[in-house]
Motif scaffolding. Sequence first.
Motif, PDB file in Angstrom:
ATOM      1  N   HIS A 133      36.548  71.023  41.980  1.00 31.55           N
ATOM      2  CA  HIS A 133      35.896  69.752  42.322  1.00 31.55           C
ATOM      3  C   HIS A 133      35.548  69.681  43.809  1.00 31.55           C
ATOM      4  CE1 HIS A 133      34.733  65.621  41.759  1.00 31.55           C
ATOM      5  NE2 HIS A 133      35.580  65.197  42.669  1.00 31.55           N
ATOM      6  N   SER A 139      30.955  68.599  39.129  1.00 29.68           N
ATOM      7  CA  SER A 139      31.235  67.341  38.433  1.00 29.68           C
ATOM      8  C   SER A 139      32.451  67.545  37.527  1.00 29.68           C
ATOM      9  CB  SER A 139      30.035  66.954  37.572  1.00 29.68           C
ATOM     10  OG  SER A 139      29.884  67.918  36.541  1.00 29.68           O
ATOM     11  N   LYS A 155      39.670  64.954  34.064  1.00 29.22           N
ATOM     12  CA  LYS A 155      39.567  63.775  34.925  1.00 29.22           C
ATOM     13  C   LYS A 155      40.966  63.268  35.299  1.00 29.22           C
ATOM     14  CE  LYS A 155      37.104  59.385  35.102  1.00 29.22           C
ATOM     15  NZ  LYS A 155      36.247  58.459  34.369  1.00 29.22           N
TER      16      LYS A 155
END
Lengths: 184, 271
Positions: A133, A139, A155
């Motif tokens: 990241h 992304s 995430k």
Amino acid sequence: MQVGLVEQAQRGDAEAFDSLARLVGDRCLAIAVRILRDIDLAEDAVQAALITAWTELRALRDPSRFEPWLHRILTNACYAEAGRRKRWSEGLRILPGASSDMPDDYLTVDDRDLLERALRRLTVQQRAVLVFHHYLGLSISEVATRTGLPVGTAKSRLHHATRALRASIEADSRATPHSQERLA
Amino acid sequence: MTASRDPERLIHAFLQEGAENLQDRVYDAVRAEIDRKRQRVAIGPWRTPIMNRITAAGLGVAAVVVALVVGIQLLGPPAPGGTGGAPSAEPSATPTPSPSVASPSPSASRTAPPLTESFTSTLHGISMSYPEGWTTQAATEPWTGDGYVFGQPPADFLYDPTLTDHLFLTVASQPIGDSTPDEWVAEKRTVMECAATEPVVVDGASGQIGTDECNVVAVTIDGRGYFIALYTSGDEPWISPTYDRAWFEGVLATVQLQPEDAVDVTPSASP
């Protein structure tokens, strides 16, 4: 050019694969060093990843996705190296980026020490998502692709890694007021 | 660390530092290794189901069209003085039989039926095509990883009803448990009973396939190990040349592994 080399290598052309490896090798090493925090382990991981890439290359469907595909193999190789050799502190070679004579007007030597310690306290899996990241600027969905994780997991892993990093840095800063002053 | 120094910005800056150069000795080591290592043979569609099915359907239609065209040319009205197919530009006035065009032996004239049927295992999480006219026997018990015996409950069997245990496909699967994929495949080498094996990829699953017409595959994917075999009896000399490695690879190309659909039932207790 890279796609052509991938296609040649998929047909068993070792020379083409050698050229391909030399195109992507430095970047692979940069990723592996940042994940493993040890240049010897990183070189071993890159070597293992490139060999695996050669044997599995015919299973790569889209030659234009060679590098993301290779990075996923590299990530697994990094995990394997980390598990194989527990020598995070012993025999450590100083990473090129950590040398104090690097031109950088933002991070002090103390900053680097703090960050290095904080990174080492993370799991190798947490470091992997941070590297993809923050170093490659990918992304979350691309991070997920390269680490073989569902997007939601990537995430949350990035979130937890960042939180752990922050907590670790804050704890170290409290323990060493001198560093805190510098950072402040 | 103070609030004024955002750790995310710091880590970003820290990770951007430095540049790495992979040493030549690493490239040389890779080169030496790949010169010794063979690439895995990739068989079957990659794991993108929608594209696979469209592509497979297209290839299937194309194969049928090619087969029809070739069939019509071979079996069409015979040319004068010929044995069929396209007329010769310069027909011989006195055709003489030659040894090279002698009547084919019964074994040479056999062709395997097309893979028009579709089988989906109820237990093993696999689907595949099989030949027209064959029949199937679904597994009713979990596979424990042992060798296969025709008709036994742990494996699925797809076979020619006229030949039964002389010619059949069998498939079975099991969770690999604590084994790594390589360990599981290595364990299955004894079950495969092949003199030698080589790497293979079937529908995205990596493993080993027997060499030298030993048509047995052991592959793993997503924590599940699959065993796929083609058995051809030596009692009927025509079977092995007809159902050969190329034919087996054709079957493997239709395989779709669905480990998420596998059912690991517990064997029922004896009464």
